[in-house]
Write a protein that holds these residues in place. Structure first.
Motif, mmCIF file in Angstrom:
data_model
loop_
_atom_site.group_PDB
_atom_site.id
_atom_site.type_symbol
_atom_site.label_atom_id
_atom_site.label_comp_id
_atom_site.label_asym_id
_atom_site.label_seq_id
_atom_site.Cartn_x
_atom_site.Cartn_y
_atom_site.Cartn_z
ATOM 1 N N LEU A 106 0.820 -1.204 0.000
ATOM 2 C CA LEU A 106 0.000 0.000 0.000
ATOM 3 C C LEU A 106 0.857 1.259 0.000
ATOM 4 C CD1 LEU A 106 -2.682 -1.006 2.645
ATOM 5 C CD2 LEU A 106 -3.002 -0.839 0.167
ATOM 6 N N PHE A 107 0.383 2.267 -0.704
ATOM 7 C CA PHE A 107 0.942 3.616 -0.674
ATOM 8 C C PHE A 107 -0.190 4.577 -0.329
ATOM 9 C CE2 PHE A 107 4.142 1.348 -2.966
ATOM 10 C CZ PHE A 107 5.334 2.027 -2.739
ATOM 11 N N ASN A 108 0.180 5.770 0.131
ATOM 12 C CA ASN A 108 -0.845 6.695 0.615
ATOM 13 C C ASN A 108 -1.598 7.416 -0.481
ATOM 14 O OD1 ASN A 108 0.105 5.888 3.075
ATOM 15 N ND2 ASN A 108 0.199 7.922 3.950
ATOM 16 N N SER A 109 -1.105 7.374 -1.704
ATOM 17 C CA SER A 109 -1.814 7.954 -2.848
ATOM 18 C C SER A 109 -1.139 7.468 -4.115
ATOM 19 C CB SER A 109 -1.782 9.487 -2.806
ATOM 20 O OG SER A 109 -0.458 9.961 -3.050
ATOM 21 N N GLY A 110 -1.809 7.672 -5.248
ATOM 22 C CA GLY A 110 -1.174 7.358 -6.514
ATOM 23 C C GLY A 110 0.080 8.175 -6.724
ATOM 24 N N TYR A 111 0.073 9.418 -6.258
ATOM 25 C CA TYR A 111 1.253 10.261 -6.391
ATOM 26 C C TYR A 111 2.405 9.673 -5.578
ATOM 27 C CZ TYR A 111 3.416 14.605 -7.870
ATOM 28 O OH TYR A 111 4.213 15.517 -8.504
ATOM 29 N N HIS A 112 2.120 9.210 -4.350
ATOM 30 C CA HIS A 112 3.159 8.580 -3.538
ATOM 31 C C HIS A 112 3.763 7.372 -4.258
ATOM 32 C CE1 HIS A 112 1.648 10.924 -0.100
ATOM 33 N NE2 HIS A 112 2.749 10.580 0.532
ATOM 34 N N SER A 137 2.615 12.678 -11.940
ATOM 35 C CA SER A 137 3.259 11.966 -10.830
ATOM 36 C C SER A 137 4.300 10.975 -11.342
ATOM 37 C CB SER A 137 2.213 11.253 -9.973
ATOM 38 O OG SER A 137 1.476 10.318 -10.738
ATOM 39 N N ILE A 138 4.034 10.363 -12.488
ATOM 40 C CA ILE A 138 5.014 9.460 -13.091
ATOM 41 C C ILE A 138 6.245 10.244 -13.523
ATOM 42 C CG2 ILE A 138 5.483 7.895 -15.012
ATOM 43 C CD1 ILE A 138 2.553 7.094 -14.972
ATOM 44 N N VAL A 139 6.011 11.378 -14.160
ATOM 45 C CA VAL A 139 7.134 12.219 -14.594
ATOM 46 C C VAL A 139 8.007 12.598 -13.399
ATOM 47 C CG1 VAL A 139 7.791 14.391 -15.687
ATOM 48 C CG2 VAL A 139 5.821 13.102 -16.556
ATOM 49 N N ASP A 140 7.376 12.991 -12.304
ATOM 50 C CA ASP A 140 8.139 13.391 -11.129
ATOM 51 C C ASP A 140 8.940 12.222 -10.560
ATOM 52 O OD1 ASP A 140 7.111 15.880 -11.466
ATOM 53 O OD2 ASP A 140 5.813 15.863 -9.717
ATOM 54 N N GLY A 141 8.330 11.039 -10.518
ATOM 55 C CA GLY A 141 9.057 9.873 -10.038
ATOM 56 C C GLY A 141 10.250 9.537 -10.914
ATOM 57 N N CYS A 142 10.076 9.690 -12.217
ATOM 58 C CA CYS A 142 11.190 9.436 -13.140
ATOM 59 C C CYS A 142 12.325 10.424 -12.899
ATOM 60 C CB CYS A 142 10.706 9.536 -14.580
ATOM 61 S SG CYS A 142 9.530 8.241 -15.068
ATOM 62 N N LEU A 143 11.983 11.686 -12.718
ATOM 63 C CA LEU A 143 13.015 12.701 -12.483
ATOM 64 C C LEU A 143 13.720 12.471 -11.146
ATOM 65 C CD1 LEU A 143 11.122 15.862 -13.784
ATOM 66 C CD2 LEU A 143 12.942 14.612 -14.934
ATOM 67 N N ARG A 168 21.990 2.191 -24.175
ATOM 68 C CA ARG A 168 22.752 1.280 -23.324
ATOM 69 C C ARG A 168 22.620 1.739 -21.869
ATOM 70 N NH1 ARG A 168 21.900 -1.066 -26.915
ATOM 71 N NH2 ARG A 168 23.192 -1.697 -28.685
ATOM 72 N N ALA A 169 22.185 0.866 -21.030
ATOM 73 C CA ALA A 169 21.997 1.218 -19.621
ATOM 74 C C ALA A 169 22.085 -0.051 -18.794
ATOM 75 C CB ALA A 169 20.647 1.898 -19.403
ATOM 76 N N ARG A 170 22.415 0.117 -17.530
ATOM 77 C CA ARG A 170 22.484 -1.025 -16.619
ATOM 78 C C ARG A 170 21.117 -1.683 -16.487
ATOM 79 N NH1 ARG A 170 23.343 -0.062 -10.231
ATOM 80 N NH2 ARG A 170 21.530 1.218 -10.773
ATOM 81 N N ARG A 171 20.084 -0.870 -16.198
ATOM 82 C CA ARG A 171 18.714 -1.356 -16.121
ATOM 83 C C ARG A 171 17.831 -0.465 -16.969
ATOM 84 N NH1 ARG A 171 19.131 -0.906 -10.037
ATOM 85 N NH2 ARG A 171 20.436 -2.673 -9.419
ATOM 86 N N ARG A 172 16.740 -1.034 -17.476
ATOM 87 C CA ARG A 172 15.785 -0.275 -18.291
ATOM 88 C C ARG A 172 14.395 -0.456 -17.712
ATOM 89 N NH1 ARG A 172 17.701 -2.202 -24.334
ATOM 90 N NH2 ARG A 172 19.938 -1.925 -23.990
ATOM 91 N N LEU A 173 13.679 0.646 -17.611
ATOM 92 C CA LEU A 173 12.325 0.639 -17.067
ATOM 93 C C LEU A 173 11.405 1.365 -18.035
ATOM 94 C CD1 LEU A 173 10.338 0.152 -14.652
ATOM 95 C CD2 LEU A 173 11.044 2.405 -13.796
ATOM 96 N N VAL A 174 10.395 0.667 -18.527
ATOM 97 C CA VAL A 174 9.368 1.282 -19.369
ATOM 98 C C VAL A 174 8.163 1.581 -18.487
ATOM 99 C CG1 VAL A 174 7.821 0.978 -21.338
ATOM 100 C CG2 VAL A 174 10.167 0.092 -21.443
ATOM 101 N N VAL A 175 7.711 2.832 -18.519
ATOM 102 C CA VAL A 175 6.614 3.269 -17.657
ATOM 103 C C VAL A 175 5.509 3.866 -18.514
ATOM 104 C CG1 VAL A 175 5.986 4.627 -15.640
ATOM 105 C CG2 VAL A 175 8.341 3.894 -15.924
#
Length: 393
Positions: A106-112, A137-143, A168-175
């Motif tokens: 659980l998180f306290n909001s989608g933004y969290h 909120s996704i943009v902020d988490g990415c930054l 080229r990157a150590r890990r890749r995350l598609v959001v």
């Protein structure tokens, strides 16, 4: 009297007002629902995310009251200190079962959730690939993650493929959002999942506007498209279709265990209050027991889409009860909102930076608590007001 150091703010507010970008709060009474009271007038509420009409459902209200009576008004602390309560564990178990995953958190909001999870998964040596229309909120988490952020054109699988191939990157995350909150359209999740499989990338899907609505059990777009087992991080909210408050991330047990230690928006905040968790559990029961609710709101969505198409608006890609009435300028959107209010309909104007400049709009959101007459009434009111709006810029 404001301190002198804040003396620049009134001028800034005037500038926002002049550009049609100043926001204001309006209190609704007495309860969230298909008809609300705003400024002493009863209006049809067409801008809430209460998609299944559960926010004021007596069963959820009763569950919330009983949850508070049983476990208190607040959790008192972070889950990692002294705030881990049985109701948190019960809700997480129910969410994991619904999503078909090993665990949930659980998180306290989608933004969290969106602000905290990407930084827990990637960092400076990594790369994130994100749709340009993802939620703020996704943009902020990415930054916050400090990973390299590569944004691809909305729904453009080919550009995403090219970026994954070149980076080229150590890990890749598609959001990506599953259903986009301002357009009501769906991400091409089948194609995105295939790309993630091919390139060894993690896939994070925000189901905030599809959980409770789409799929055989209402678990969301990934379930509807048959790719739920290919999504690594399922994020969803409890305060939209489920009628309560909060958010969750569901996935493999190691993922959940990592987030407990690394997701700062989980670690450093007081846990969700018991009442919210109890209400969400009741909401999940209703979703399971009453599939007719989502069938009804999706049927209303098709009715509204057909009517808006007749008025010249493109809603062909809409898959959820979010209907964008794109008007262009801030002035046109504000004028349309005011004119509809005079006719008994509460629909807020959506303006930059929430949407790209030049695409200010009305965001019509439907609920299972609405009926066909209310949808038809809105369409008739729109047809009446459109000719009198300010000219397009």
């Amino acid at each position: 009297m404001a301190r002198a150091a804040l003396g620049w703010i009134p001028q800034e507010l005037e500038a926002l007002e002049a550009r049609g970008l100043r926001r204001s709060l309006e209190t609704l009474a007495p309860l969230q629902g298909p008809v609300v009271e705003v400024g002493g007038r009863r209006l049809v509420n067409l801008c809430s995310n209460d998609y299944l009409g559960l926010a004021a459902d007596p069963r959820l209200r009763r569950a919330a009251a009983e949850g508070a009576e049983r476990a208190g008004a607040g959790a008192g602390a972070s889950r990692l200190v002294a705030g881990d309560l049985p109701v948190h564990r019960a809700l997480e178990a129910r969410l994991a079962a619904w999503k078909g995953t090993e665990g949930a958190l659980l998180f306290n909001s989608g933004y969290h959730a969106n602000a905290g999870v990407p930084p827990a998964l990637v960092g400076r040596d990594d790369a994130i690939f994100a749709d340009v229309l993802n939620h703020a909120s996704i943009v902020d988490g990415c930054l916050l993650s400090r990973a390299r952020l590569l944004r691809y054109r909305h729904g453009d699988v080919q550009e995403l493929s090219d970026l994954l191939s070149r980076t080229r990157a150590r890990r890749r995350l598609v959001v990506t959002d599953a259903v986009f909150s301002m357009d009501g359209d769906a991400a091409p999740l089948r194609e995105i999942a295939a790309l993630c499989d091919r390139h060894g990338a993690m896939l994070y899907v925000d189901e905030a506007h599809s959980a409770g609505l789409l799929g055989p059990t209402g678990a969301g777009l990934a379930e509807a498209l048959g790719v739920a087992d290919r999504v690594d991080v399922h994020m969803g909210t409890l305060g939209k279709a489920l009628g309560a408050f909060g958010a969750y991330v569901a996935g493999a047990r190691p993922l959940v265990d990592l987030l407990v230690s690394r997701a700062r928006t989980f670690v450093f905040t007081t846990a969700l209050p018991p009442a919210a968790c109890a209400a969400a559990l009741a909401g999940l029961e209703v979703v399971a027991a009453e599939p007719a609710r989502r069938a009804h709101v999706l049927a209303l969505t098709e009715r509204a889409k057909a009517g808006l198409s007749r008025l010249g608006f493109d809603t062909s890609r809409v898959v959820a009860p979010i209907l964008p009435v794109v008007l262009g300028s801030e002035a046109r959107a504000l004028a349309a909102s005011a004119a509809l209010r005079e006719r008994g309909y509460f629909v807020r104007a959506i303006r930059p930076p929430t949407v790209p400049r030049g695409t200010s709009r009305l965001r019509v959101a439907l609920s299972a608590a609405h009926d066909e007459a209310q949808v038809d009434g809105l369409l008739a009111a729109l047809a009446e007001i459109l000719p009198g709006l300010p000219p397009a810029e």
